[in-house]
Motif scaffolding. Structure first.
Motif, PDB file in Angstrom:
ATOM      1  N   ARG A   2      48.713  29.213  43.721  1.00 55.58           N
ATOM      2  CA  ARG A   2      48.660  28.505  42.184  1.00 55.58           C
ATOM      3  C   ARG A   2      49.533  28.586  41.196  1.00 55.58           C
ATOM      4  O   ARG A   2      50.426  28.457  41.685  1.00 55.58           O
ATOM      5  CB  ARG A   2      47.061  29.845  41.792  1.00 55.58           C
ATOM      6  CG  ARG A   2      45.929  30.060  42.538  1.00 55.58           C
ATOM      7  CD  ARG A   2      45.198  31.687  42.079  1.00 55.58           C
ATOM      8  NE  ARG A   2      44.594  30.839  41.019  1.00 55.58           N
ATOM      9  CZ  ARG A   2      44.111  31.951  40.164  1.00 55.58           C
ATOM     10  NH1 ARG A   2      43.927  32.835  40.287  1.00 55.58           N
ATOM     11  NH2 ARG A   2      43.044  31.809  39.065  1.00 55.58           N
ATOM     12  N   ALA A   3      48.807  28.626  40.004  1.00 54.72           N
ATOM     13  CA  ALA A   3      50.225  28.465  38.895  1.00 54.72           C
ATOM     14  C   ALA A   3      51.620  29.343  39.244  1.00 54.72           C
ATOM     15  O   ALA A   3      51.129  30.498  39.466  1.00 54.72           O
ATOM     16  CB  ALA A   3      49.395  28.806  37.672  1.00 54.72           C
ATOM     17  N   TYR A   4      52.262  29.107  38.805  1.00 48.20           N
ATOM     18  CA  TYR A   4      53.603  29.615  39.059  1.00 48.20           C
ATOM     19  C   TYR A   4      54.249  30.219  40.254  1.00 48.20           C
ATOM     20  O   TYR A   4      54.677  31.282  40.552  1.00 48.20           O
ATOM     21  CB  TYR A   4      53.887  30.828  37.940  1.00 48.20           C
ATOM     22  CG  TYR A   4      53.636  30.826  36.685  1.00 48.20           C
ATOM     23  CD1 TYR A   4      52.262  31.124  36.028  1.00 48.20           C
ATOM     24  CD2 TYR A   4      54.012  30.403  35.861  1.00 48.20           C
ATOM     25  CE1 TYR A   4      51.584  31.540  34.959  1.00 48.20           C
ATOM     26  CE2 TYR A   4      53.587  29.979  34.141  1.00 48.20           C
ATOM     27  CZ  TYR A   4      52.598  30.279  33.685  1.00 48.20           C
ATOM     28  OH  TYR A   4      52.178  30.181  32.512  1.00 48.20           O
ATOM     29  N   ASN A   6      51.870  31.856  42.638  1.00 45.58           N
ATOM     30  CA  ASN A   6      51.348  33.012  42.151  1.00 45.58           C
ATOM     31  C   ASN A   6      51.573  33.580  43.647  1.00 45.58           C
ATOM     32  O   ASN A   6      51.895  35.255  43.547  1.00 45.58           O
ATOM     33  CB  ASN A   6      50.002  32.775  41.786  1.00 45.58           C
ATOM     34  CG  ASN A   6      49.964  33.521  41.207  1.00 45.58           C
ATOM     35  OD1 ASN A   6      50.542  35.027  40.437  1.00 45.58           O
ATOM     36  ND2 ASN A   6      48.319  34.210  40.275  1.00 45.58           N
ATOM     37  N   THR A  26      52.812  37.122  40.448  1.00 46.74           N
ATOM     38  CA  THR A  26      53.794  36.283  39.887  1.00 46.74           C
ATOM     39  C   THR A  26      54.133  37.193  38.488  1.00 46.74           C
ATOM     40  O   THR A  26      52.897  38.038  38.215  1.00 46.74           O
ATOM     41  CB  THR A  26      53.875  34.729  38.571  1.00 46.74           C
ATOM     42  OG1 THR A  26      54.725  34.757  37.617  1.00 46.74           O
ATOM     43  CG2 THR A  26      52.374  35.225  38.209  1.00 46.74           C
ATOM     44  N   ASP A  29      53.426  35.849  34.421  1.00 44.00           N
ATOM     45  CA  ASP A  29      52.087  35.790  33.448  1.00 44.00           C
ATOM     46  C   ASP A  29      51.182  37.069  33.723  1.00 44.00           C
ATOM     47  O   ASP A  29      50.816  37.058  34.873  1.00 44.00           O
ATOM     48  CB  ASP A  29      51.513  34.685  33.435  1.00 44.00           C
ATOM     49  CG  ASP A  29      50.099  35.094  32.528  1.00 44.00           C
ATOM     50  OD1 ASP A  29      49.433  35.785  32.347  1.00 44.00           O
ATOM     51  OD2 ASP A  29      49.887  33.601  31.413  1.00 44.00           O
ATOM     52  N   ASN A  31      48.667  38.280  32.930  1.00 46.02           N
ATOM     53  CA  ASN A  31      47.219  37.998  32.393  1.00 46.02           C
ATOM     54  C   ASN A  31      46.752  37.264  34.167  1.00 46.02           C
ATOM     55  O   ASN A  31      45.575  37.477  34.984  1.00 46.02           O
ATOM     56  CB  ASN A  31      46.840  37.209  31.944  1.00 46.02           C
ATOM     57  CG  ASN A  31      46.858  38.214  30.801  1.00 46.02           C
ATOM     58  OD1 ASN A  31      46.266  39.572  30.741  1.00 46.02           O
ATOM     59  ND2 ASN A  31      47.065  37.729  29.469  1.00 46.02           N
ATOM     60  N   GLU A  32      47.558  36.066  35.090  1.00 43.78           N
ATOM     61  CA  GLU A  32      47.536  35.920  35.496  1.00 43.78           C
ATOM     62  C   GLU A  32      47.452  36.496  37.449  1.00 43.78           C
ATOM     63  O   GLU A  32      46.602  35.906  37.665  1.00 43.78           O
ATOM     64  CB  GLU A  32      49.035  34.536  35.746  1.00 43.78           C
ATOM     65  CG  GLU A  32      48.914  33.288  36.791  1.00 43.78           C
ATOM     66  CD  GLU A  32      47.633  32.305  37.326  1.00 43.78           C
ATOM     67  OE1 GLU A  32      46.853  31.981  38.397  1.00 43.78           O
ATOM     68  OE2 GLU A  32      46.658  32.782  35.636  1.00 43.78           O
ATOM     69  N   SER A  33      48.293  37.676  36.921  1.00 43.29           N
ATOM     70  CA  SER A  33      47.868  38.629  38.191  1.00 43.29           C
ATOM     71  C   SER A  33      47.169  39.392  38.516  1.00 43.29           C
ATOM     72  O   SER A  33      46.216  39.348  39.821  1.00 43.29           O
ATOM     73  CB  SER A  33      49.937  39.615  37.950  1.00 43.29           C
ATOM     74  OG  SER A  33      51.126  38.515  38.117  1.00 43.29           O
ATOM     75  N   GLU A  35      44.280  38.403  37.802  1.00 42.38           N
ATOM     76  CA  GLU A  35      43.406  37.180  38.036  1.00 42.38           C
ATOM     77  C   GLU A  35      43.315  36.983  38.910  1.00 42.38           C
ATOM     78  O   GLU A  35      42.664  37.207  40.080  1.00 42.38           O
ATOM     79  CB  GLU A  35      43.300  36.039  37.121  1.00 42.38           C
ATOM     80  CG  GLU A  35      43.017  35.915  36.082  1.00 42.38           C
ATOM     81  CD  GLU A  35      42.884  34.740  35.324  1.00 42.38           C
ATOM     82  OE1 GLU A  35      42.883  33.956  35.817  1.00 42.38           O
ATOM     83  OE2 GLU A  35      42.620  35.098  34.110  1.00 42.38           O
ATOM     84  N   GLU A  36      44.690  37.100  40.000  1.00 39.56           N
ATOM     85  CA  GLU A  36      44.997  36.563  40.975  1.00 39.56           C
ATOM     86  C   GLU A  36      44.567  37.943  42.509  1.00 39.56           C
ATOM     87  O   GLU A  36      44.102  37.840  43.501  1.00 39.56           O
ATOM     88  CB  GLU A  36      46.318  36.607  41.542  1.00 39.56           C
ATOM     89  CG  GLU A  36      46.542  35.658  42.553  1.00 39.56           C
ATOM     90  CD  GLU A  36      45.660  34.820  43.524  1.00 39.56           C
ATOM     91  OE1 GLU A  36      46.869  34.356  44.460  1.00 39.56           O
ATOM     92  OE2 GLU A  36      45.377  33.990  42.696  1.00 39.56           O
TER      93      GLU A  36
END
Length: 245
Positions: A2-4, A6, A26, A29, A31-33, A35-36
């Motif tokens: 996923r992004a970065y 992840n 990651t 971010d 918030n991205e972490s 979500e993952e």
């Protein structure tokens, strides 16, 4: 991915043949972490989340990381810290040539000590009492010194540096309740630290498949060390069960 970039996986098989892995999220971010972790955190194959260095300008006790600790706690996943970033951030002039060994020897224990101290004194473990943390690839010989040093700065003569901040428990008590450190079979202070910790809160590490890994032969080397049978059982099995669930 996923992004970065992840998450990455390190695979192993348990006795039932089920593949298990540690997922990496990651730090670019948070918030991205979160979500993952929500996406993969309920899969039985996931045992823990690898936490890379956050960058020199950020601390693990910063408010931005709060949702990360909460999500890990909710998913019953351990946060596993892997240091080494200070080689580039602090000891960059030593990375090459004759001083490269010095920067490597210093950076991993230093990063582990900083992360552990921040998680304790920054009240992360106090606010997330069910969060389990581990500190990897830094040996374990520094642990007795560091726990005693942290206790002295919380309740001992160096407590003046708390500047009014208060911890309900001693740092060593937070560590005993929530933290683990990976030891290596060949480290010179292994017998000492295992005796000091009475075998508790230490887990076994081979560092496979890195070029400097004690593999094959790591288990045999570990079993030859001057350790009690009780400590061997805790380090090779019991403590990892407690960490990873």
């Amino acid at each position: 991915c996923r992004a970065y970039n992840n998450w990455a996986t390190e695979f192993s098989q348990d006795s039932s043949g089920r593949v298990q892995f540690v997922a990496q999220v990651t730090m670019l971010d948070v918030n991205e972490s979160v979500e993952e972790i929500a996406r993969i955190g309920n899969r039985p194959e996931v045992t823990a989340i690898n936490i890379p260095d956050p960058g020199s300008a950020r601390q693990w006790s910063d408010e931005e990381f709060g949702p990360l600790w909460e999500r890990l706690q909710e998913n019953n996943l351990a946060a596993c810290f892997h240091g080494g970033g200070s080689q580039s951030q602090v000891f960059s002039k030593m990375k090459g040539g004759s001083l490269a060994a010095v920067s490597h020897a210093m950076s991993f224990p230093l990063d582990a000590m900083v992360s552990m101290g921040t998680m304790i004194f920054g009240s992360v473990l106090q606010n997330n009492p069910n969060l389990r943390c581990a500190f990897f690839e830094a040996n374990a010989g520094w642990l007795p010194f560091w726990l005693a040093r942290l206790d002295d700065h919380a309740i001992g003569r160096q407590g003046r540096f708390m500047y009014g901040h208060n911890l309900p428990l001693k740092p060593s008590e937070y560590f005993a309740r929530q933290c683990f450190v990976a030891c290596d079979a060949d480290e010179g202070t292994l017998s000492f630290v295992a005796d000091y910790m009475q075998g508790e809160n230490l887990i076994f590490n081979t560092d496979y498949p890195h070029a400097d890994a004690l593999f094959p032969g790591a288990v045999e080397m570990f079993l030859e060390r001057d350790l009690s049978d009780q400590s061997r059982k805790k380090i090779l099995w019991d403590n990892s069960i407690a960490l990873y669930g």
